[in-house]
Write a protein that holds these residues in place. Sequence first.
Motif, short mmCIF file in Angstrom:
data_model
loop_
_atom_site.label_atom_id
_atom_site.label_comp_id
_atom_site.label_asym_id
_atom_site.label_seq_id
_atom_site.Cartn_x
_atom_site.Cartn_y
_atom_site.Cartn_z
N GLY A 231 -6.77 5.69 -0.10
CA GLY A 231 -7.03 6.31 1.20
C GLY A 231 -6.23 5.66 2.33
N PRO A 232 -6.62 5.97 3.58
CA PRO A 232 -5.85 5.46 4.72
C PRO A 232 -5.81 3.93 4.78
N GLU A 233 -6.91 3.30 4.40
CA GLU A 233 -6.96 1.84 4.49
C GLU A 233 -5.96 1.20 3.53
N GLY A 234 -6.00 1.62 2.26
CA GLY A 234 -5.10 1.06 1.25
C GLY A 234 -3.65 1.42 1.53
N THR A 235 -3.45 2.63 2.04
CA THR A 235 -2.07 3.06 2.31
C THR A 235 -1.49 2.28 3.49
N ALA A 236 -2.34 1.92 4.45
CA ALA A 236 -1.87 1.07 5.56
C ALA A 236 -1.45 -0.30 5.01
N ILE A 237 -2.25 -0.86 4.13
CA ILE A 237 -1.91 -2.17 3.54
C ILE A 237 -0.60 -2.06 2.76
N SER A 238 -0.46 -0.99 1.99
CA SER A 238 0.76 -0.78 1.22
C SER A 238 1.97 -0.65 2.15
N ASN A 239 1.79 0.11 3.23
CA ASN A 239 2.88 0.33 4.19
C ASN A 239 3.35 -1.00 4.79
N ILE A 240 2.42 -1.85 5.14
CA ILE A 240 2.77 -3.16 5.72
C ILE A 240 3.44 -4.03 4.64
N ALA A 241 2.87 -4.01 3.44
CA ALA A 241 3.40 -4.85 2.35
C ALA A 241 4.83 -4.48 2.00
N HIS A 242 5.15 -3.18 2.08
CA HIS A 242 6.51 -2.74 1.76
C HIS A 242 7.55 -3.41 2.67
N HIS A 243 7.18 -3.69 3.92
CA HIS A 243 8.12 -4.39 4.81
C HIS A 243 8.53 -5.73 4.17
N MET A 244 7.54 -6.48 3.73
CA MET A 244 7.82 -7.82 3.18
C MET A 244 8.59 -7.71 1.87
N MET A 245 8.15 -6.78 1.04
CA MET A 245 8.84 -6.58 -0.24
C MET A 245 10.30 -6.17 0.00
N GLY A 246 10.53 -5.41 1.07
CA GLY A 246 11.87 -4.91 1.35
C GLY A 246 12.86 -5.99 1.76
N ILE A 247 12.38 -6.97 2.53
CA ILE A 247 13.29 -8.06 2.93
C ILE A 247 13.78 -8.75 1.67
N LEU A 248 12.85 -8.97 0.75
CA LEU A 248 13.16 -9.74 -0.45
C LEU A 248 13.94 -8.91 -1.48
N THR A 249 13.36 -7.80 -1.90
CA THR A 249 13.91 -7.06 -3.04
C THR A 249 15.15 -6.25 -2.66
N TYR A 250 15.07 -5.54 -1.55
CA TYR A 250 16.17 -4.66 -1.14
C TYR A 250 17.12 -5.34 -0.16
N GLN A 251 16.82 -6.61 0.15
CA GLN A 251 17.66 -7.39 1.09
C GLN A 251 17.78 -6.66 2.43
N ALA A 252 16.68 -6.05 2.84
CA ALA A 252 16.69 -5.23 4.05
C ALA A 252 16.58 -6.08 5.30
N SER A 253 17.26 -5.65 6.37
CA SER A 253 17.13 -6.36 7.63
C SER A 253 16.48 -5.48 8.70
N TRP A 254 16.27 -4.22 8.39
CA TRP A 254 15.44 -3.36 9.24
C TRP A 254 14.68 -2.40 8.33
#
Lengths: 462, 215
Positions: free
Chosen positions: A269-292
């Motif tokens: 639901g919205p709560e879990g999807t919000a957590i996932s959305n925030i977590a993807h930011h952190m995963m993205g810096i690491l895995t995808y080498q993202a800077s934005w």
Amino acid sequence: MVQILDVMQKALEGKPMSETDYQLRSFAAKVNEKVKEYDIHFDRNTPIPDDPTLADDAFQAAFDLVVEVGAYCTNTNRVISYTESEVKEALRFAPSEIEFGEGKDRRKLRPRSVGDKNPPWCLLGAGGGACSSEQSFLALVEGYAEIPEANAITTPALTRVGGMRIRPASPLEVLGAQRNAVLFREACNRVGRQGMPVMNALSTAESDIALAGAMHPKYGLRQSDGYMICCMDPMKVDFARLNKATVALGLGGPIGMCFGPMMGGYAGGPEGTAISNIAHHMMGILTYQASWFLPFPLHLRYVSSSCRELLWLISLSGQAISRNTHLLSVNLNYTSAGPSTLMCLLETSASVTAAVTSGLHIESLGVASNKEEDRTTPVEPRISAEVGHAVAGMSLADANELVTRLVKGYEDKLQAPPLGKMLFEAWDADRRRPSKDYIAVLKEYRKKMKSLGIGVRGGPWA
Amino acid sequence: MSAEKILEQLRGAVLKYDSDAAVSAAKAVIHAKMDPLQAIEKGLVPAIHDVGEKFEKMEIYLPELMLAGDAMKSALALLLPLVPKGEKTSKATVVIGTVQGDVHEIGKNIVSSMLMAGGFEVIDLGVNVKTSTFVDEAKARGAKIIGASALMSSTIGSQKDIIDYLSASGDRRRFTVLVGGGPTTQEWSDEIGADGWGKNAVHAVKLASKAVKGR
């Protein structure tokens, strides 16, 4: 600091796991656990929450999620795990500003805070929506480049080359990607914004080979453009995406990871999807080498981001990211309704308000669920940008009142939204202006927004 | 244990998304020498149907839908081999996958689970499935329906390739081809000569059911 070689090593040596087990028994189960542990609750009467503790708890839940489940490589069927200190280090060293564009169009993307008076970065355009021809592509991008608030452009994706429909990872896609780059620059040149950056390089290049094939300088891409790589939901990656990252890193172009967690999907639901959305930011810096970062959470049924649940999770995610990090996060919104409808403009106004007042920048937008070719015009992103500038500095309480009143105007129509008009029905490319009907809609929209206390021009035509 | 109690266990395992419990209940069916077809029809099918309805109302989400499907498959793996040949255990077999060049799977997984809830045997080929694999697997598994999902405007062309491949090889009339996914529309389905366009998962199940009746 985790680098691309470290990612590969982790992908090759991490814990073996089936994809189903990762998604259902690891990721989904852990998200559920975190929602309960941190007592995160969605309140449909408060689409813009004003509770710093809730935002900080959601951030901590997301941090835990990344550390406890990691990312997943679909080529090796292994978990890419990160330690707590690796995630903290990634957050500390992630860029806090990036310059995009050239000449007079060169601008600096900086982090925003909740209630920030600075206007958001306006990445305007089609959000990768499909367009049927080079004529449509040029009409749209010229229109986007003329929007005064535009800091960068998100182009549509071409679907045909030489009269043939593009096939993935084929010469047709490589040629399409090259054309995407060339036509983008041509459209900007035509309206005198030669330095304007594209930040979804390249929407027509779904495959790694198509992106690499369009990288030669003769096609016009620059180091000062943004290179976008789409993450596989939830927190997954494959070699093709890592290839794209490696190619962009080689050019020195800043990587933006886009991710669209579906509310109703793996994170629940919205709560879990919000957590996932925030977590993807952190995963993205690491895995995808993202800077934005380019989050675009969507509702599974409506395929848009304007219902109460999505507005709440956009706002909560924005507050969590901007209160706890200096990450450069640009929220992409989708509407259910189409061009030349009041509903579409009200939807984008609500989503943009949720993002901007919560500390995010905006990418706007996917129109009518970004589903059909050519069902979009340069008007909708222009309105989004005007709203983005108008609501900068607004308090969360005021944003909640505004968004609540906006959403009441369309939420009963989300199941069967009006799809409006097609590009050339609603937009006169030669005269660079919307149709008479659309101008009437814009006048109605401007009146409605005025009644809600928001002064927007509705473009120069209304 | 009574037959009714065992059926209750089968239903409960699916409703609680519990594969281990589903296997135990299936073993109990075998141990009690119950009719396996009846166990499927009165135990598993109504339970998975309830799960599908809850998902449709968004009372539960994708993980629960898929875990319920897994639980059902675990029980079926033990029960189906015991059903006498010639007795019908499903409406039809559907081969489903995400087309070549596309790795998006959520929509395909939802349709796959909902088809199972709708009484179909589902062969899920996964993502990035080659055109010829759709056709070869459909033939090998005796499927009547091919379901092809695509989420990208750059990948929907692969749906057309499946239909063209079937036509070119003289097999078009053997299969009902249903298409779906983000950028697809009824117009696209008509343009490429598909037999139906699933607007959403519920609609896809209706189309598949209609196709079976029409054959």
